[in-house]
Each structure stands twice: as C-alpha cells, then as structure tokens.
Design a protein around this motif. Structure first.
Motif, PDB file in Angstrom:
ATOM      1  N   MET A  63       0.842  -1.203   0.000  1.00 14.68           N
ATOM      2  CA  MET A  63       0.000   0.000   0.000  1.00 14.68           C
ATOM      3  C   MET A  63       0.877   1.255   0.000  1.00 14.68           C
ATOM      4  SD  MET A  63      -2.916  -0.890   2.784  1.00 14.68           S
ATOM      5  CE  MET A  63      -3.790  -2.446   2.646  1.00 14.68           C
ATOM      6  N   ASP A  64       0.553   2.162  -0.885  1.00 20.96           N
ATOM      7  CA  ASP A  64       1.357   3.375  -0.968  1.00 20.96           C
ATOM      8  C   ASP A  64       0.457   4.574  -0.639  1.00 20.96           C
ATOM      9  OD1 ASP A  64       3.003   5.446  -1.541  1.00 20.96           O
ATOM     10  OD2 ASP A  64       3.246   5.004  -3.684  1.00 20.96           O
ATOM     11  N   PHE A  65       0.773   5.249   0.463  1.00 20.77           N
ATOM     12  CA  PHE A  65      -0.074   6.372   0.890  1.00 20.77           C
ATOM     13  C   PHE A  65       0.531   7.736   0.533  1.00 20.77           C
ATOM     14  CE2 PHE A  65      -1.585   3.501   4.610  1.00 20.77           C
ATOM     15  CZ  PHE A  65      -2.389   2.799   3.730  1.00 20.77           C
ATOM     16  N   SER A  66       1.621   7.710  -0.217  1.00 20.69           N
ATOM     17  CA  SER A  66       2.250   9.012  -0.516  1.00 20.69           C
ATOM     18  C   SER A  66       1.361   9.802  -1.493  1.00 20.69           C
ATOM     19  CB  SER A  66       3.641   8.805  -1.110  1.00 20.69           C
ATOM     20  OG  SER A  66       3.533   7.985  -2.245  1.00 20.69           O
ATOM     21  N   TYR A  67       1.403  11.124  -1.363  1.00 17.61           N
ATOM     22  CA  TYR A  67       0.581  11.961  -2.234  1.00 17.61           C
ATOM     23  C   TYR A  67       1.302  12.175  -3.564  1.00 17.61           C
ATOM     24  CZ  TYR A  67      -1.733  13.113   2.215  1.00 17.61           C
ATOM     25  OH  TYR A  67      -2.389  13.050   3.417  1.00 17.61           O
ATOM     26  N   SER A  68       0.580  11.925  -4.639  1.00 19.46           N
ATOM     27  CA  SER A  68       1.178  12.124  -5.968  1.00 19.46           C
ATOM     28  C   SER A  68       1.350  13.630  -6.229  1.00 19.46           C
ATOM     29  CB  SER A  68       0.271  11.529  -7.049  1.00 19.46           C
ATOM     30  OG  SER A  68      -0.943  12.253  -7.058  1.00 19.46           O
ATOM     31  N   ASP A  69       2.067  13.970  -7.306  1.00 19.99           N
ATOM     32  CA  ASP A  69       2.248  15.382  -7.662  1.00 19.99           C
ATOM     33  C   ASP A  69       0.887  16.034  -7.920  1.00 19.99           C
ATOM     34  OD1 ASP A  69       4.902  15.042  -7.424  1.00 19.99           O
ATOM     35  OD2 ASP A  69       5.325  14.911  -9.591  1.00 19.99           O
ATOM     36  N   LYS A  70       0.009  15.255  -8.600  1.00 19.87           N
ATOM     37  CA  LYS A  70      -1.324  15.795  -8.916  1.00 19.87           C
ATOM     38  C   LYS A  70      -2.068  16.136  -7.616  1.00 19.87           C
ATOM     39  CE  LYS A  70      -4.893  12.991 -10.098  1.00 19.87           C
ATOM     40  NZ  LYS A  70      -5.764  12.104 -10.841  1.00 19.87           N
ATOM     41  N   VAL A  71      -1.980  15.230  -6.634  1.00 23.03           N
ATOM     42  CA  VAL A  71      -2.705  15.458  -5.374  1.00 23.03           C
ATOM     43  C   VAL A  71      -2.070  16.627  -4.611  1.00 23.03           C
ATOM     44  CG1 VAL A  71      -3.229  14.436  -3.111  1.00 23.03           C
ATOM     45  CG2 VAL A  71      -3.602  13.115  -5.201  1.00 23.03           C
ATOM     46  N   ASN A  72      -0.749  16.687  -4.628  1.00 24.45           N
ATOM     47  CA  ASN A  72      -0.104  17.809  -3.924  1.00 24.45           C
ATOM     48  C   ASN A  72      -0.490  19.155  -4.528  1.00 24.45           C
ATOM     49  OD1 ASN A  72       1.206  16.831  -1.668  1.00 24.45           O
ATOM     50  ND2 ASN A  72       2.895  16.005  -2.909  1.00 24.45           N
ATOM     51  N   GLU A  73      -0.604  19.156  -5.855  1.00 26.90           N
ATOM     52  CA  GLU A  73      -1.011  20.386  -6.539  1.00 26.90           C
ATOM     53  C   GLU A  73      -2.450  20.758  -6.128  1.00 26.90           C
ATOM     54  OE1 GLU A  73       0.304  22.647  -8.146  1.00 26.90           O
ATOM     55  OE2 GLU A  73      -1.262  23.583  -9.363  1.00 26.90           O
ATOM     56  N   LEU A  74      -3.319  19.746  -6.086  1.00 29.63           N
ATOM     57  CA  LEU A  74      -4.707  20.008  -5.681  1.00 29.63           C
ATOM     58  C   LEU A  74      -4.784  20.440  -4.215  1.00 29.63           C
ATOM     59  CD1 LEU A  74      -6.613  17.160  -7.542  1.00 29.63           C
ATOM     60  CD2 LEU A  74      -7.148  19.596  -7.665  1.00 29.63           C
ATOM     61  N   ARG A  75      -3.934  19.839  -3.379  1.00 26.41           N
ATOM     62  CA  ARG A  75      -3.918  20.239  -1.951  1.00 26.41           C
ATOM     63  C   ARG A  75      -3.570  21.718  -1.843  1.00 26.41           C
ATOM     64  NH1 ARG A  75       0.329  17.278   0.949  1.00 26.41           N
ATOM     65  NH2 ARG A  75      -0.560  18.004   2.893  1.00 26.41           N
ATOM     66  N   ARG A  76      -2.570  22.112  -2.635  1.00 27.93           N
ATOM     67  CA  ARG A  76      -2.153  23.518  -2.584  1.00 27.93           C
ATOM     68  C   ARG A  76      -3.291  24.426  -3.029  1.00 27.93           C
ATOM     69  NH1 ARG A  76      -1.013  27.146  -5.799  1.00 27.93           N
ATOM     70  NH2 ARG A  76      -0.993  25.882  -7.695  1.00 27.93           N
ATOM     71  N   ARG A  77      -3.957  24.002  -4.124  1.00 29.79           N
ATOM     72  CA  ARG A  77      -5.019  24.867  -4.663  1.00 29.79           C
ATOM     73  C   ARG A  77      -6.221  24.942  -3.721  1.00 29.79           C
ATOM     74  NH1 ARG A  77      -6.294  22.616 -10.148  1.00 29.79           N
ATOM     75  NH2 ARG A  77      -7.863  24.232 -10.122  1.00 29.79           N
ATOM     76  N   VAL A  78      -6.585  23.790  -3.126  1.00 32.22           N
ATOM     77  CA  VAL A  78      -7.732  23.809  -2.195  1.00 32.22           C
ATOM     78  C   VAL A  78      -7.372  24.632  -0.957  1.00 32.22           C
ATOM     79  CG1 VAL A  78      -9.236  22.389  -0.726  1.00 32.22           C
ATOM     80  CG2 VAL A  78      -8.689  21.610  -3.029  1.00 32.22           C
ATOM     81  N   ARG A  80     -12.906  13.169 -10.881  1.00 34.99           N
ATOM     82  CA  ARG A  80     -12.683  11.718 -10.959  1.00 34.99           C
ATOM     83  C   ARG A  80     -11.483  11.268 -10.136  1.00 34.99           C
ATOM     84  NH1 ARG A  80     -14.073  13.435 -15.811  1.00 34.99           N
ATOM     85  NH2 ARG A  80     -16.051  12.700 -16.634  1.00 34.99           N
ATOM     86  N   LEU A  81     -11.307  11.843  -8.977  1.00 32.34           N
ATOM     87  CA  LEU A  81     -10.205  11.401  -8.105  1.00 32.34           C
ATOM     88  C   LEU A  81     -10.585  10.082  -7.449  1.00 32.34           C
ATOM     89  CD1 LEU A  81      -9.373  14.748  -6.271  1.00 32.34           C
ATOM     90  CD2 LEU A  81      -8.142  13.720  -8.193  1.00 32.34           C
ATOM     91  N   SER A  82      -9.587   9.275  -7.136  1.00 31.58           N
ATOM     92  CA  SER A  82      -9.860   8.049  -6.381  1.00 31.58           C
ATOM     93  C   SER A  82     -10.110   8.437  -4.917  1.00 31.58           C
ATOM     94  CB  SER A  82      -8.666   7.105  -6.486  1.00 31.58           C
ATOM     95  OG  SER A  82      -7.558   7.705  -5.848  1.00 31.58           O
ATOM     96  N   THR A  83     -10.576   7.475  -4.143  1.00 29.17           N
ATOM     97  CA  THR A  83     -10.880   7.758  -2.736  1.00 29.17           C
ATOM     98  C   THR A  83      -9.619   8.216  -1.995  1.00 29.17           C
ATOM     99  OG1 THR A  83     -12.376   5.885  -2.959  1.00 29.17           O
ATOM    100  CG2 THR A  83     -12.163   6.817  -0.761  1.00 29.17           C
ATOM    101  N   ILE A  84      -8.520   7.561  -2.264  1.00 28.89           N
ATOM    102  CA  ILE A  84      -7.280   7.898  -1.543  1.00 28.89           C
ATOM    103  C   ILE A  84      -6.748   9.271  -1.988  1.00 28.89           C
ATOM    104  CG2 ILE A  84      -5.558   6.751  -3.022  1.00 28.89           C
ATOM    105  CD1 ILE A  84      -4.448   5.673  -0.247  1.00 28.89           C
ATOM    106  N   GLU A  85      -7.034   9.630  -3.234  1.00 27.74           N
ATOM    107  CA  GLU A  85      -6.613  10.971  -3.686  1.00 27.74           C
ATOM    108  C   GLU A  85      -7.501  12.056  -3.053  1.00 27.74           C
ATOM    109  OE1 GLU A  85      -4.813  10.196  -8.170  1.00 27.74           O
ATOM    110  OE2 GLU A  85      -6.981  10.212  -7.914  1.00 27.74           O
ATOM    111  N   TYR A  86      -8.754  11.699  -2.858  1.00 29.98           N
ATOM    112  CA  TYR A  86      -9.710  12.673  -2.305  1.00 29.98           C
ATOM    113  C   TYR A  86      -9.448  12.937  -0.810  1.00 29.98           C
ATOM    114  CZ  TYR A  86     -14.249  14.503  -0.720  1.00 29.98           C
ATOM    115  OH  TYR A  86     -15.244  15.251  -0.144  1.00 29.98           O
TER     116      TYR A  86
END
Ligand SMILES: Cc1cc2nc3c(=O)[nH]c(=O)nc-3n(C[C@H](O)[C@H](O)[C@H](O)COP(=O)(O)OP(=O)(O)OC[C@H]3O[C@@H](n4cnc5c(N)ncnc54)[C@H](O)[C@@H]3O)c2cc1C
Length: 428
Positions: A1-16, A73-79
């Motif tokens: 299991m990999d729980f690290s945040y992808s670049d896409k998720v980090n970018e979305l985290r910053r924007r949110v 269309r993010l996955s649950t773990i991305e959300y």
C-alpha cells in the motif's frame, strides 16, 4: 500500500488550501453571523461555489463520474487529503460541492438511478443547484438496526403512498433541499433484509411535512437535523430508487463512502483543534510559565499529534481498500475508522478546550462546534457499538474458519516430565 501523495494530489492540496485561505476562512465570521440569524443558505455561498467550480475544484469526491459529468474523478485515496482540508470548517465542503449528505446521495443515484432519475436529480446535484437529504432514522424504533424501520411505502396503482415519521434528517430544512431519499418497507412478508426500499420524494410533495429542526446538544445547527412526518404522501411508482426490496443493500452501499468522507473531514477538524491548542499554549502564561512549558500541556499536545497520525493512516488504508477491493471488501476498515476517528476528534478537541480554559467553551472559538460534531458522529451513521460489533464478528468468523491458526503459539507444560520431578529427587 502506498499512501504518498502524488504530484497531482499535492497540486490540488495547494489549490484547495489557497482557496480556503483566500475565500472561505476570511468569510467564516460572516458565515457564523448569518447562520446564527437563521439564514440557512448564507448570502455569499453561491458566489463561492461558482468560483470553486470555475477553478476546477468541484465534485472532488466521485471517482466514477461519467463522460460529461462535472468533477475531477479522483480516487478515494486521492480525495482523502482534500476532504481533510475542506473539512476544517463545517460548512466549507459545500463550497466545493462535496458536502454530506449530498455526496452519499449522489453516489447512490449515480449507482442505482434510472436515466430519468439521474436527469431530474443527479444533474442538478452534480451542478450544485439543489441539495438533498437522506431519511432513514425513526424516533419510534432503534434505527441503528435498519431492518427496524416502520415507514410504509405502499404500492397503489401507478403510485406509492408513504406513511411514517423520520427524525434527525440532516439538511431537510435547507431551502435548497429539493429531494429526500426515503427508506421504508414495501413488503412486510419478505425476508428481513428484503423488506426495505428507497424512494425519491420531492420536498414539496403534499403529505410530506418537515415539522421541526432538532437541536443537537442544545446547538441548533444551521444545516438542520429535522423531524419529518409522511402522511399519505403520494409519489409516482417511477420514483422508486433501485428495485423493491433492495433498500437495505443500497443503504449499505451508500454508507461506505459516506462514512469515510465524514472521517476525512474529522481529521481536518482535529488538526485545526490541535493547531489552536498549540498556538494558545504559546501565548498564555500561568504560574510564571507559558502553557507550552507545562509538562501536562506538552503531553496533551503530543498525545493529540500521535492520535491524529494513527487515525489518518487508518483512514488512508480504508480509502486504499475501497479503491482496490471495493467498499464491501473494505467493510472492516470502514467500521474501524467510524469508531476510531470520532473518538480521536472528541479527545483532541476536548484537550484543546481544556487548554483554552473558559474561552474554549465560548462561541469565540470553533471548538464547541467541533466537539459537538464529533460527539454526534459517535452516533450518526451508526453508533460505535454497532461498528464494534461488526468488527468483532469479522474477527470471530475468521477464527472460526481457521484463519487464525494460533495453536502453534501455545506452549503447554510437559506434564510427563512434571510428574517425574518429585521432592525426594531434588537435591536441596
Ligand atoms: C447529528 C446527527 C445527524 C444525523 N443525520 C441523519 C440523517 O441525515 N439521516 C438519517 O436517517 N439519520 C440521521 N441520524 C440518525 C443516526 O443515524 C441514528 O441516530 C443512529 O443510526 C442510531 O439510531 P438511534 O438513534 O435510533 O439509536 P438506537 O438504535 O436506539 O441505539 C441506541 C444505542 O443503543 C446502543 N446499541 C445499539 N445497537 C447496539 C449493539 N448491537 N450492541 C451494543 N449497543 C448497541 C448504542 O449505544 C446506541 O447509541 C443523525 C443523527 C445525528 C445525531
């Protein structure tokens, strides 16, 4: 299991986060003022929603959106990390069209709705034009056992007629709430798990009356938790969601993602409580020392950090499971987070209140709201005990199947050699 945040998720985290900092958090005081005056849809909400949608921060929760449906269309773990950021303020998720109970209801209609039901209800929900509620709990029966519901949905020609009483129905008093998904019984003689069905009821249907908004811990929530009476409430047969007798199974399907969303938001709220606790401890002095220099306060801070981290990892595991084996396969993990996270949030918020002193109980901090929400969450969407029971059942079943082969870990004493040692043989 990999729980690290992808670049896409980090970018979305910053924007949110930026959106929260720039537009949402600065309006919190005004939100509280307007909401406390009984204005359920505050004056600036639609503008904020339009802005969030324009920036693509919209419907972040629904992984299986179809072509043309608005969202990411993010996955649950991305959300999960995004829900955490939005969840910090109880009203913020709505700005991004990610609030309860709409997310669970949208998932439900997405999965089980007919094309007509999707056109009429899912489209405006996905567009954030309307809101919805989910009506299962009843005052007269123990509703943590969904087979108990007594509301009757009776077929009458081309219609269904609904009679019953529901309560604690979140969102029902909102003027934007246009539809309720109502759970009731269509066949009292069927198998116990096949008696229930769900039906879509427009809020303005004659015979459906919202009779009161019930306060929670004497706290009248702006989102509302309502009692609703159905008296000969008639809707066309085409309003049935799924088939007759499928209500129980659909409720299970709805509660999985709905529960994890609540837990993700709770982690954001616990983070906020800890942040406030630490900041307060830096500025408040008692008996010649700042609070953060007191060992007891340090322990409160450290324990809170440990508990939040543990809780987040469990939520991420549950999210990973939902994405990889489905909500059914993640049943145990979903039950675990539903027990662990509200209790963690309650403990962290309680410590923060303690560190704040009297101010922590006042409306001048968000702590009383956060505490009340976590306390309610130990009951809403199923009380702790029901989830603990489910977890225990899983463990016991696995052991009964022999999956727990623990015999090899026992080391019974060697009786034969024990008997052979007699006092008269021992050289004292
Ligand atoms: C703020 C809030 C919002 C809510 N929003 C909604 C909503 O939008 N829609 C909706 O339909 N409902 C909603 N609810 C209702 C909530 O889901 C129910 O209250 C919950 O499922 C419990 O049902 P009950 O209140 O009938 O408690 P009961 O079923 O009467 O249970 C009472 C207590 O019995 C104990 N218990 C129950 N089963 C077991 C067991 N197996 N073993 C040991 N102990 C047990 C637990 O301690 C439990 O708290 C909301 C509730 C709250 C507080």
């Amino acid at each position: 299991m990999d729980f690290s945040y992808s670049d896409k998720v980090n970018e979305l985290r910053r924007r949110v986060s930026d959106f929260m900092d720039d537009y949402v958090i600065p309006r919190h005081r005004r939100f509280v003022e307007e909401a406390h005056q009984g204005t359920y849809t505050v004056s600036f909400l639609n503008d904020l929603k339009a802005l969030a949608r324009e920036e693509g921060l919209w419907n972040l929760f629904l992984p299986h959106l179809k072509e043309g449906e608005p969202g990411t269309r993010l996955s649950t773990i991305e959300y999960a990390p995004l829900a955490e950021i939005m969840g910090q303020l109880p009203w913020a998720s709505e700005v991004f069209n990610c609030s309860a109970p709409d997310t669970g209801n949208m998932e439900l209609i997405h999965m089980f709705g007919t094309p007509e039901q999707k056109k009429r209800w899912l489209e405006p929900l996905l567009n954030g034009d309307i809101r919805s509620c989910f009506a299962m709990t009843e005052p007269d029966v123990a509703s943590s056992d969904a087979t108990n519901v007594t509301t009757v949905i009776k077929r009458d020609g081309d219609d269904y007629v609904i009679n019953g009483r529901k309560w604690f129905i979140t969102g029902a008093a909102s003027p934007n709430c246009k539809v309720a998904i109502v759970m009731g019984k269509t066949d009292l003689n069927a198998d116990i798990h096949r008696q229930q069905s769900m039906i879509l009821v427009p809020m303005d249907t004659p015979g459906m009356n919202v009779v009161r908004n019930i306060s929670v811990m004497n706290h009248l929530s702006y989102e509302s938790h309502c009692e609703i009476v159905f008296k000969d409430c008639r809707v066309p047969a085409s309003a049935l969601l799924g088939g007759e007798g499928e209500g129980f199974a659909m409720a299970q399907a709805r509660l999985g993602p709905g529960r994890i969303h609540h837990c993700m938001r709770s982690i954001g709220q616990a983070e906020l409580a800890l942040k406030l606790m630490v900041e307060r401890s830096l500025e408040r002095k008692t008996f010649g020392k700042y609070l953060h220099e007191q060992g007891v306060v340090q322990e409160m801070i450290a324990k809170s950090r440990c508990e939040i981290e543990q809780a987040r990892l469990l939520v991420l595991k549950a999210a990973w499971m939902i994405d990889n084996v489905g909500a059914k396969g993640a049943r145990d993990e979903i039950a675990m987070i539903k027990v662990v996270i509200p209790q963690m949030q309650l403990a962290v918020t309680d410590r923060a209140m303690q560190v704040f002193g009297a101010m922590g109980l006042s409306p001048d901090t968000p702590l009383p709201d956060l505490w009340t929400m976590s306390r309610a969450l130990r009951i809403a969407d199923g009380p702790d005990e029901v989830h603990l029971r489910a977890i225990a059942k899983g463990q016991i079943k696995a052991a009964q199947k022999g999956a727990h082969d623990s015999g090899k870990f026992f080391t019974p004493p060697d009786r034969a050699s024990e008997r052979s040692i007699r006092a008269d043989q021992i050289d004292f």
